[in-house]
Design an enzyme around this catalytic site. Sequence first.
Site, PDB file in Angstrom:
ATOM      1  N   ASP A 148     -14.876 -56.017  77.371  1.00  0.00           N
ATOM      2  CA  ASP A 148     -15.443 -54.868  78.070  1.00  0.00           C
ATOM      3  C   ASP A 148     -16.933 -54.833  77.758  1.00  0.00           C
ATOM      4  O   ASP A 148     -17.350 -55.153  76.642  1.00  0.00           O
ATOM      5  CB  ASP A 148     -14.789 -53.561  77.612  1.00  0.00           C
ATOM      6  CG  ASP A 148     -13.334 -53.441  78.057  1.00  0.00           C
ATOM      7  OD1 ASP A 148     -13.020 -53.935  79.148  1.00  0.00           O
ATOM      8  OD2 ASP A 148     -12.528 -52.864  77.308  1.00  0.00           O
ATOM      9  N   ASP A 168     -11.507 -53.523  85.651  1.00  0.00           N
ATOM     10  CA  ASP A 168     -11.138 -52.111  85.636  1.00  0.00           C
ATOM     11  C   ASP A 168     -11.681 -51.395  86.873  1.00  0.00           C
ATOM     12  O   ASP A 168     -11.013 -50.536  87.456  1.00  0.00           O
ATOM     13  CB  ASP A 168     -11.657 -51.436  84.365  1.00  0.00           C
ATOM     14  CG  ASP A 168     -11.072 -52.040  83.107  1.00  0.00           C
ATOM     15  OD1 ASP A 168      -9.924 -52.510  83.153  1.00  0.00           O
ATOM     16  OD2 ASP A 168     -11.762 -52.050  82.072  1.00  0.00           O
TER      17      ASP A 168
END
Length: 197
Positions: A148, A168
Amino acid sequence: MLVQASDSATKPPVVTADPGRRRAVIAASIATVAFLALDLWTKNWAWHTLRDAPRIAVIKKWFYLDFSFNTGSAFGFLRGHDFSRPLFIAITLATVVYMATLVRKLPTERLYGFVAIGCIIGGALGNLHDRLLRQMLLNGEPKHGVVDFIQVYYAQGSPAWPNFNIADVALVIGVLLLIPFLMFHAEPQPTPASSRA
């Protein structure tokens, strides 16, 4: 007396592919490949550029590029639990299979639902790639996880939203598009003949 069968009786019927279904498959495939490629490229960039470096300010106080390694799911759910990786892999595979069945079954009058499905499949495969292949030493122990790197502050002085990635983003876009599609357009449009019945 011999009666010769007509050509139409002897030839098998020709089955033509549904052009609407073909367009739907193409739309879903393009969205899948586009988001998967973008996700893998940006994660690879973050892995090599941000992993051992300070975060990069895109918009100061609001938007940063900051590396993190998530061994759980969204928002770090089930982070650090040994069963979380096989659980999320199984859920991801089931999701991809289910989305693929929707491509075959849903009405094809509106393509945005199939773009949504492609977003979901692309995002799911992007994070699945990391859970299967990406490893990092955490406290001296190799752990699988997801890269991330997008960090957003939704209000000044507040904690940052949990770091996320392009996969995401694709999943959120896909879900936001798919929900109204399933609510309003999942039933086939009546044909003129059936509407008069």
